[in-house]
Design a protein around this motif. Sequence first.
Motif, PDB file in Angstrom:
ATOM      1  N   ASN A  12      12.724   0.423 -12.722  1.00  0.00           N
ATOM      2  CA  ASN A  12      11.515   1.100 -13.200  1.00  0.00           C
ATOM      3  C   ASN A  12      10.537   0.064 -13.753  1.00  0.00           C
ATOM      4  OD1 ASN A  12      12.568   3.844 -12.858  1.00  0.00           O
ATOM      5  ND2 ASN A  12      13.987   3.219 -14.465  1.00  0.00           N
ATOM      6  N   PRO A  13       9.975  -0.762 -12.865  1.00  0.00           N
ATOM      7  CA  PRO A  13       9.105  -1.829 -13.364  1.00  0.00           C
ATOM      8  C   PRO A  13       7.843  -1.283 -14.027  1.00  0.00           C
ATOM      9  CG  PRO A  13       8.953  -1.670 -10.987  1.00  0.00           C
ATOM     10  CD  PRO A  13      10.036  -0.728 -11.413  1.00  0.00           C
ATOM     11  N   PRO A  14       7.344  -2.003 -15.034  1.00  0.00           N
ATOM     12  CA  PRO A  14       6.080  -1.582 -15.639  1.00  0.00           C
ATOM     13  C   PRO A  14       4.946  -1.791 -14.633  1.00  0.00           C
ATOM     14  CG  PRO A  14       6.718  -3.732 -16.463  1.00  0.00           C
ATOM     15  CD  PRO A  14       7.846  -3.247 -15.609  1.00  0.00           C
ATOM     16  N   PRO A  15       3.839  -1.078 -14.790  1.00  0.00           N
ATOM     17  CA  PRO A  15       2.716  -1.264 -13.860  1.00  0.00           C
ATOM     18  C   PRO A  15       2.146  -2.676 -13.976  1.00  0.00           C
ATOM     19  CG  PRO A  15       2.119   0.236 -15.638  1.00  0.00           C
ATOM     20  CD  PRO A  15       3.563  -0.087 -15.804  1.00  0.00           C
ATOM     21  N   LEU A  16       1.629  -3.162 -12.874  1.00  0.00           N
ATOM     22  CA  LEU A  16       0.996  -4.479 -12.836  1.00  0.00           C
ATOM     23  C   LEU A  16      -0.511  -4.316 -12.959  1.00  0.00           C
ATOM     24  CD1 LEU A  16       2.997  -6.124  -9.932  1.00  0.00           C
ATOM     25  CD2 LEU A  16       3.218  -6.573 -12.372  1.00  0.00           C
ATOM     26  N   GLU A  46      -4.802   4.659 -10.463  1.00  0.00           N
ATOM     27  CA  GLU A  46      -3.560   5.153 -11.055  1.00  0.00           C
ATOM     28  C   GLU A  46      -2.949   6.299 -10.242  1.00  0.00           C
ATOM     29  OE1 GLU A  46      -4.228   5.990 -15.203  1.00  0.00           O
ATOM     30  OE2 GLU A  46      -4.783   3.909 -15.610  1.00  0.00           O
ATOM     31  N   ARG A  47      -3.804   7.118  -9.617  1.00  0.00           N
ATOM     32  CA  ARG A  47      -3.303   8.217  -8.782  1.00  0.00           C
ATOM     33  C   ARG A  47      -2.748   7.714  -7.457  1.00  0.00           C
ATOM     34  NH1 ARG A  47      -8.072  10.712  -9.917  1.00  0.00           N
ATOM     35  NH2 ARG A  47      -8.849  10.218  -7.845  1.00  0.00           N
ATOM     36  N   GLU A  48      -3.513   6.874  -6.783  1.00  0.00           N
ATOM     37  CA  GLU A  48      -3.154   6.454  -5.433  1.00  0.00           C
ATOM     38  C   GLU A  48      -2.177   5.286  -5.393  1.00  0.00           C
ATOM     39  OE1 GLU A  48      -6.581   5.925  -2.962  1.00  0.00           O
ATOM     40  OE2 GLU A  48      -7.378   7.901  -3.464  1.00  0.00           O
ATOM     41  N   TYR A  49      -2.224   4.451  -6.401  1.00  0.00           N
ATOM     42  CA  TYR A  49      -1.357   3.265  -6.464  1.00  0.00           C
ATOM     43  C   TYR A  49      -0.706   3.219  -7.842  1.00  0.00           C
ATOM     44  CZ  TYR A  49      -4.201   1.895  -2.445  1.00  0.00           C
ATOM     45  OH  TYR A  49      -4.855   1.866  -1.234  1.00  0.00           O
ATOM     46  N   PRO A  50       0.269   4.085  -8.098  1.00  0.00           N
ATOM     47  CA  PRO A  50       0.833   4.221  -9.451  1.00  0.00           C
ATOM     48  C   PRO A  50       1.495   2.958  -9.999  1.00  0.00           C
ATOM     49  CG  PRO A  50       2.015   5.616  -7.875  1.00  0.00           C
ATOM     50  CD  PRO A  50       0.859   5.031  -7.149  1.00  0.00           C
ATOM     51  N   ALA A  51       1.806   2.001  -9.159  1.00  0.00           N
ATOM     52  CA  ALA A  51       2.428   0.764  -9.638  1.00  0.00           C
ATOM     53  C   ALA A  51       1.399  -0.216 -10.203  1.00  0.00           C
ATOM     54  CB  ALA A  51       3.217   0.095  -8.507  1.00  0.00           C
ATOM     55  N   TYR A  52       0.108   0.074 -10.021  1.00  0.00           N
ATOM     56  CA  TYR A  52      -0.948  -0.830 -10.472  1.00  0.00           C
ATOM     57  C   TYR A  52      -1.803  -0.165 -11.548  1.00  0.00           C
ATOM     58  CZ  TYR A  52       0.208  -3.478  -6.267  1.00  0.00           C
ATOM     59  OH  TYR A  52       0.865  -4.186  -5.297  1.00  0.00           O
ATOM     60  N   ARG A  53      -2.385  -1.005 -12.399  1.00  0.00           N
ATOM     61  CA  ARG A  53      -3.325  -0.552 -13.429  1.00  0.00           C
ATOM     62  C   ARG A  53      -4.523  -1.492 -13.423  1.00  0.00           C
ATOM     63  NH1 ARG A  53      -0.423   3.044 -13.077  1.00  0.00           N
ATOM     64  NH2 ARG A  53       0.625   4.264 -14.656  1.00  0.00           N
ATOM     65  N   ALA A 110      -1.695  -4.104  -1.252  1.00  0.00           N
ATOM     66  CA  ALA A 110      -1.066  -2.922  -1.848  1.00  0.00           C
ATOM     67  C   ALA A 110       0.019  -2.352  -0.939  1.00  0.00           C
ATOM     68  CB  ALA A 110      -2.128  -1.877  -2.153  1.00  0.00           C
ATOM     69  N   LEU A 111      -0.226  -2.328   0.366  1.00  0.00           N
ATOM     70  CA  LEU A 111       0.768  -1.794   1.290  1.00  0.00           C
ATOM     71  C   LEU A 111       2.044  -2.629   1.297  1.00  0.00           C
ATOM     72  CD1 LEU A 111      -1.420  -0.710   4.331  1.00  0.00           C
ATOM     73  CD2 LEU A 111      -0.115   0.766   2.804  1.00  0.00           C
ATOM     74  N   GLU A 112       1.900  -3.924   1.080  1.00  0.00           N
ATOM     75  CA  GLU A 112       3.068  -4.803   1.053  1.00  0.00           C
ATOM     76  C   GLU A 112       3.764  -4.764  -0.301  1.00  0.00           C
ATOM     77  OE1 GLU A 112       1.620  -8.605   2.342  1.00  0.00           O
ATOM     78  OE2 GLU A 112       1.277  -7.887   4.381  1.00  0.00           O
ATOM     79  N   GLY A 113       3.160  -4.111  -1.302  1.00  0.00           N
ATOM     80  CA  GLY A 113       3.779  -3.967  -2.611  1.00  0.00           C
ATOM     81  C   GLY A 113       3.975  -5.283  -3.333  1.00  0.00           C
ATOM     82  N   HIS A 114       3.029  -6.198  -3.214  1.00  0.00           N
ATOM     83  CA  HIS A 114       3.139  -7.506  -3.854  1.00  0.00           C
ATOM     84  C   HIS A 114       3.428  -7.398  -5.345  1.00  0.00           C
ATOM     85  CE1 HIS A 114       2.133 -10.221  -0.593  1.00  0.00           C
ATOM     86  NE2 HIS A 114       1.297  -9.287  -0.173  1.00  0.00           N
ATOM     87  N   GLY A 115       4.431  -8.130  -5.785  1.00  0.00           N
ATOM     88  CA  GLY A 115       4.742  -8.220  -7.209  1.00  0.00           C
ATOM     89  C   GLY A 115       5.450  -7.011  -7.774  1.00  0.00           C
ATOM     90  N   ILE A 116       5.806  -6.060  -6.928  1.00  0.00           N
ATOM     91  CA  ILE A 116       6.439  -4.835  -7.422  1.00  0.00           C
ATOM     92  C   ILE A 116       7.842  -4.744  -6.832  1.00  0.00           C
ATOM     93  CG2 ILE A 116       6.285  -2.342  -7.576  1.00  0.00           C
ATOM     94  CD1 ILE A 116       3.286  -2.683  -6.989  1.00  0.00           C
ATOM     95  N   SER A 119       9.452  -1.232  -4.732  1.00  0.00           N
ATOM     96  CA  SER A 119       8.400  -0.208  -4.746  1.00  0.00           C
ATOM     97  C   SER A 119       8.125   0.278  -3.338  1.00  0.00           C
ATOM     98  CB  SER A 119       7.115  -0.771  -5.337  1.00  0.00           C
ATOM     99  OG  SER A 119       6.553  -1.727  -4.468  1.00  0.00           O
ATOM    100  N   PRO A 120       7.852   1.567  -3.199  1.00  0.00           N
ATOM    101  CA  PRO A 120       7.401   2.046  -1.901  1.00  0.00           C
ATOM    102  C   PRO A 120       5.977   1.541  -1.682  1.00  0.00           C
ATOM    103  CG  PRO A 120       7.373   3.828  -3.506  1.00  0.00           C
ATOM    104  CD  PRO A 120       7.949   2.627  -4.188  1.00  0.00           C
ATOM    105  N   PRO A 121       5.675   1.019  -0.518  1.00  0.00           N
ATOM    106  CA  PRO A 121       4.344   0.452  -0.287  1.00  0.00           C
ATOM    107  C   PRO A 121       3.285   1.526  -0.134  1.00  0.00           C
ATOM    108  CG  PRO A 121       5.653   0.335   1.714  1.00  0.00           C
ATOM    109  CD  PRO A 121       6.551   0.871   0.624  1.00  0.00           C
ATOM    110  N   GLY A 122       2.047   1.112  -0.405  1.00  0.00           N
ATOM    111  CA  GLY A 122       0.881   1.899  -0.079  1.00  0.00           C
ATOM    112  C   GLY A 122       0.531   3.004  -1.051  1.00  0.00           C
ATOM    113  N   PRO A 123      -0.601   3.653  -0.765  1.00  0.00           N
ATOM    114  CA  PRO A 123      -1.050   4.737  -1.625  1.00  0.00           C
ATOM    115  C   PRO A 123      -0.141   5.950  -1.478  1.00  0.00           C
ATOM    116  CG  PRO A 123      -2.494   4.518   0.275  1.00  0.00           C
ATOM    117  CD  PRO A 123      -1.520   3.378   0.323  1.00  0.00           C
TER     118      PRO A 123
END
Length: 135
Positions: A12-16, A46-53, A110-116, A119-123
Amino acid sequence: MNFEEIYDFFQNPPPLYLNKELTVCYVLSVLLAGDSYGTELIQQLEREYPAYRLSDTVLYSALKFLENERVIKGYWKKVEGRGRPRRMYQVHPEFQGQAHDLALLWQQYALEGHGIPNSPPGPVHSHENKNQGTG
């Protein structure tokens, strides 16, 4: 810290938080689809890419950069039910090509999920072919 916390971090990584370079590309990807304003840009990420902030400071720095480079222009728009006008942004027509190139960089990142990790890739509501990129 204990080992359980380490495992939890990767499950459960924190958002990047996006840096300015990624923010410029993300903003252009949104603005190519239509005009938007700062708060909406943050909420949409935050809606489309929940792993990023995205922080306000980085966002407005990126918007200022894009305005100074004349890639986007800002204008004030009164929104129904809101007390004060919002600062809306749109891509200048002559920069559509460059904006598209930079937007593709964000989408690929974002699709490649860099740094996550894990994580499932993409929006969340990706329009991409689900078979693409498997292997």
